[in-house]
Design a protein around this motif. Structure first.
Motif, PDB file in Angstrom:
ATOM      1  N   HIS A   1       5.704  11.919  -5.383  1.00  0.00           N
ATOM      2  CA  HIS A   1       6.377  11.142  -4.357  1.00  0.00           C
ATOM      3  C   HIS A   1       5.365  10.158  -3.781  1.00  0.00           C
ATOM      4  N   PHE A   2       5.825   9.269  -2.904  1.00  0.00           N
ATOM      5  CA  PHE A   2       4.897   8.374  -2.224  1.00  0.00           C
ATOM      6  C   PHE A   2       5.463   7.949  -0.877  1.00  0.00           C
ATOM      7  N   LEU A   3       4.538   7.584   0.024  1.00  0.00           N
ATOM      8  CA  LEU A   3       4.884   7.129   1.368  1.00  0.00           C
ATOM      9  C   LEU A   3       4.691   5.626   1.458  1.00  0.00           C
ATOM     10  N   ILE A   4       5.627   4.931   2.122  1.00  0.00           N
ATOM     11  CA  ILE A   4       5.470   3.514   2.417  1.00  0.00           C
ATOM     12  C   ILE A   4       5.946   3.275   3.850  1.00  0.00           C
ATOM     13  N   ASP A   5       5.658   2.092   4.375  1.00  0.00           N
ATOM     14  CA  ASP A   5       6.182   1.687   5.681  1.00  0.00           C
ATOM     15  C   ASP A   5       7.601   1.179   5.519  1.00  0.00           C
ATOM     16  N   GLU A   6       8.437   1.440   6.528  1.00  0.00           N
ATOM     17  CA  GLU A   6       9.822   0.970   6.474  1.00  0.00           C
ATOM     18  C   GLU A   6       9.888  -0.547   6.306  1.00  0.00           C
ATOM     19  N   LYS A   7       8.933  -1.289   6.850  1.00  0.00           N
ATOM     20  CA  LYS A   7       8.951  -2.750   6.760  1.00  0.00           C
ATOM     21  C   LYS A   7       8.847  -3.252   5.323  1.00  0.00           C
ATOM     22  N   ASP A   8       8.388  -2.394   4.400  1.00  0.00           N
ATOM     23  CA  ASP A   8       8.251  -2.778   2.991  1.00  0.00           C
ATOM     24  C   ASP A   8       9.520  -2.515   2.179  1.00  0.00           C
ATOM     25  N   ILE A   9      10.568  -2.032   2.827  1.00  0.00           N
ATOM     26  CA  ILE A   9      11.859  -1.825   2.172  1.00  0.00           C
ATOM     27  C   ILE A   9      12.675  -3.104   2.323  1.00  0.00           C
ATOM     28  N   HIS A  10      13.124  -3.662   1.185  1.00  0.00           N
ATOM     29  CA  HIS A  10      13.864  -4.924   1.216  1.00  0.00           C
ATOM     30  C   HIS A  10      15.373  -4.744   1.242  1.00  0.00           C
ATOM     31  N   ALA A  11      15.892  -3.664   0.656  1.00  0.00           N
ATOM     32  CA  ALA A  11      17.339  -3.518   0.560  1.00  0.00           C
ATOM     33  C   ALA A  11      17.725  -2.081   0.279  1.00  0.00           C
ATOM     34  N   ILE A  12      18.947  -1.733   0.671  1.00  0.00           N
ATOM     35  CA  ILE A  12      19.578  -0.477   0.294  1.00  0.00           C
ATOM     36  C   ILE A  12      20.538  -0.810  -0.831  1.00  0.00           C
ATOM     37  N   ILE A  13      20.451  -0.091  -1.942  1.00  0.00           N
ATOM     38  CA  ILE A  13      21.294  -0.337  -3.105  1.00  0.00           C
ATOM     39  C   ILE A  13      22.530   0.553  -2.974  1.00  0.00           C
ATOM     40  N   GLU A  14      23.718  -0.071  -2.972  1.00  0.00           N
ATOM     41  CA  GLU A  14      24.969   0.673  -2.824  1.00  0.00           C
ATOM     42  C   GLU A  14      25.856   0.453  -4.030  1.00  0.00           C
ATOM     43  N   ASP A  15      26.632   1.481  -4.385  1.00  0.00           N
ATOM     44  CA  ASP A  15      27.624   1.350  -5.459  1.00  0.00           C
ATOM     45  C   ASP A  15      28.777   0.484  -4.972  1.00  0.00           C
TER      46      ASP A  15
ATOM     47  N   GLN B   1       0.859  -1.181   0.000  1.00  0.00           N
ATOM     48  CA  GLN B   1       0.000   0.000   0.000  1.00  0.00           C
ATOM     49  C   GLN B   1       0.896   1.231   0.000  1.00  0.00           C
ATOM     50  N   VAL B   2       0.699   2.103  -0.975  1.00  0.00           N
ATOM     51  CA  VAL B   2       1.445   3.358  -1.031  1.00  0.00           C
ATOM     52  C   VAL B   2       0.475   4.522  -0.928  1.00  0.00           C
ATOM     53  N   ILE B   3       0.962   5.616  -0.407  1.00  0.00           N
ATOM     54  CA  ILE B   3       0.186   6.853  -0.341  1.00  0.00           C
ATOM     55  C   ILE B   3       0.877   7.832  -1.274  1.00  0.00           C
ATOM     56  N   GLU B   4       0.244   8.104  -2.408  1.00  0.00           N
ATOM     57  CA  GLU B   4       0.830   9.002  -3.404  1.00  0.00           C
ATOM     58  C   GLU B   4       0.572  10.449  -3.012  1.00  0.00           C
ATOM     59  N   MET B   5       1.560  11.315  -3.245  1.00  0.00           N
ATOM     60  CA  MET B   5       1.407  12.732  -2.937  1.00  0.00           C
ATOM     61  C   MET B   5       2.406  13.554  -3.746  1.00  0.00           C
ATOM     62  N   GLU B   6       2.130  14.830  -3.822  1.00  0.00           N
ATOM     63  CA  GLU B   6       3.044  15.744  -4.501  1.00  0.00           C
ATOM     64  C   GLU B   6       3.890  16.443  -3.446  1.00  0.00           C
ATOM     65  N   HIS B   7       5.195  16.543  -3.718  1.00  0.00           N
ATOM     66  CA  HIS B   7       6.121  17.216  -2.814  1.00  0.00           C
ATOM     67  C   HIS B   7       7.076  18.037  -3.665  1.00  0.00           C
ATOM     68  N   GLU B   8       7.135  19.333  -3.406  1.00  0.00           N
ATOM     69  CA  GLU B   8       7.980  20.261  -4.151  1.00  0.00           C
ATOM     70  C   GLU B   8       7.730  20.154  -5.660  1.00  0.00           C
ATOM     71  N   GLY B   9       6.459  20.010  -6.029  1.00  0.00           N
ATOM     72  CA  GLY B   9       6.062  19.986  -7.439  1.00  0.00           C
ATOM     73  C   GLY B   9       6.317  18.680  -8.165  1.00  0.00           C
TER      74      GLY B   9
END
Length: 90
Positions: free
Chosen positions: A75-89, A64-72
């Motif tokens: 963007h969207f809001l999600i729960d941290e638990k729905d993040i699977h990984a941080i992508i690093e170089d 479930q995402v909450i879509e919104m406009e930010h600085e024109g």
């Protein structure tokens, strides 16, 4: 308007899909873009512990995402638990 995510919510900006085939300059048609489910962390609530602003993250496909406009921009809001990984170089 300022947005301040609450609790464990994370405000994200979608990472854009590539518009050209790598190294060719050939345009990829919009209908052929595949969604990568990757986004940049813009802001987060006080209870978020595992990511920071600017991180590129991979998030779950069916959430479930909450879509919104930010600085024109979109963007969207999600729960941290729905993040699977941080992508690093490398």
């Amino acid at each position: 308007m300022k947005i301040r995510p609450l609790g464990s919510k994370v405000l994200l900006k979608e990472k854009e899909a590539p518009k050209f085939f790598k190294g060719t300059g050939i345009l990829i048609p919009q209908t052929q873009h595949s969604k990568e489910y990757m986004a940049y962390v813009v802001k987060m609530g006080k209870n978020v512990a595992n990511v920071k602003e600017g991180d590129l993250i991979k998030y779950a496909k069916h959430i479930q995402v909450i879509e919104m406009e930010h600085e024109g921009e979109d963007h969207f809001l999600i729960d941290e638990k729905d993040i699977h990984a941080i992508i690093e170089d490398d």
